[in-house]
Write an enzyme that holds these catalytic residues in place. Sequence first.
Site, PDB file in Angstrom:
ATOM      1  CB  ALA A  79      -0.885   0.004   1.231  1.00 49.08           C
ATOM      2  CE  LYS A  80       3.355   6.567  -4.164  1.00 49.18           C
ATOM      3  NZ  LYS A  80       4.744   6.497  -3.683  1.00 49.18           N
ATOM      4  N   GLY A  81       0.815   4.165   1.530  1.00 52.70           N
ATOM      5  CA  GLY A  81       0.161   4.880   2.619  1.00 52.70           C
ATOM      6  C   GLY A  81       1.017   6.048   3.085  1.00 52.70           C
TER       7      GLY A  81
END
Length: 307
Positions: free
Chosen positions: A158-160
């Site tokens: 995830a690109k959190g």
Amino acid sequence: MPITPTEKIWMDGELVDWDDARIHVLTHSLHYGCGVFEGIRAYATDEGPAVFRLHDHVRRLFRSAHIFMIDVPFSAEEIVTATKQTVAVNGLDQCYIRPLVYLGYGEMGLNPLTAPVQVSIAVWPWGAYLGEEGMARGVRMKISSWQRHAPNAIPPAAKGTGMYINSSMAKIEAIKAGYDEAILLSPQGYVSECTGENLFVVRGGRIVTPPLSAGALEGITQDTVLTLARDLGYEVGTENILRSDLYVADEAFLTGTAAEVVPISSVDDRDVGDGRPGPITRRLQELYGEVVHAKVDRYKDWNEHVR
Ligand code: PPE
């Protein structure tokens, strides 16, 4: 890197003036780092600006949101349209694009599920992320003493927003020690990626990049370069890389939307190859530059025109 302001920012369905794109100090994401984002680039082409692999970036944004159980209040197609609109309205022929999905004002506490979900898309001109010199001569890398976060701590797929504290710690350490950029190892000890880029090594003509299981983001530039390399006839692979593989590689380079394709000149003060960008790196770097500007017919589906 200082931001160059542009005219308009898209916020929750409306284009607002740059200076009016404000949020409350009790914005949920600001406190707990629960948000997802993308980094995209639009490039000048003969037919005006074209966003590179826009649909793939938006798909990843929605995958990131799905992992964190954030319900994006817009469809993927609406975000695609809004992105193109934001690029067009700001009148830039090329720019960096930052879509952000965040939890807004109204709730506090660790349960993010009840907080309002908001979306913004900003664009600005952004030059060579690791410097023109880095692009031309390569960057000096250091293996970080900070590990990439384990998949059962925070999922690297995830690109959190909040997870970038891990990258920032590594970046601080590398910069303070006089290097350009850091390489993070996975909890298992394999090479994972850099603070905001994927990594490749070349040895004996084979081009290899670490798998997702080593804690790397599923990079879109990584996928582009793997495709270009395969189409050029190189043998490519996704497999675990050891720290010492970097020291003895013929060539190494990193890839990312912001960074593009950047040669690695040394790792932990050991020259990679002869310490200068190698021929395969150069070839891929040049081809990538042509492809993003829609100069290669074969890959024109990746150039998503704004007009
Ligand atoms: N790994 C990480 C951790 C990462 O942040 C990026 C992109 C990549 C790999 C490469 O992914 P892709 O852009 O899909 O090829 N980093 C973004 C943010 C950089 C920033 O400073 O902010 C980017 O390149 O836009």
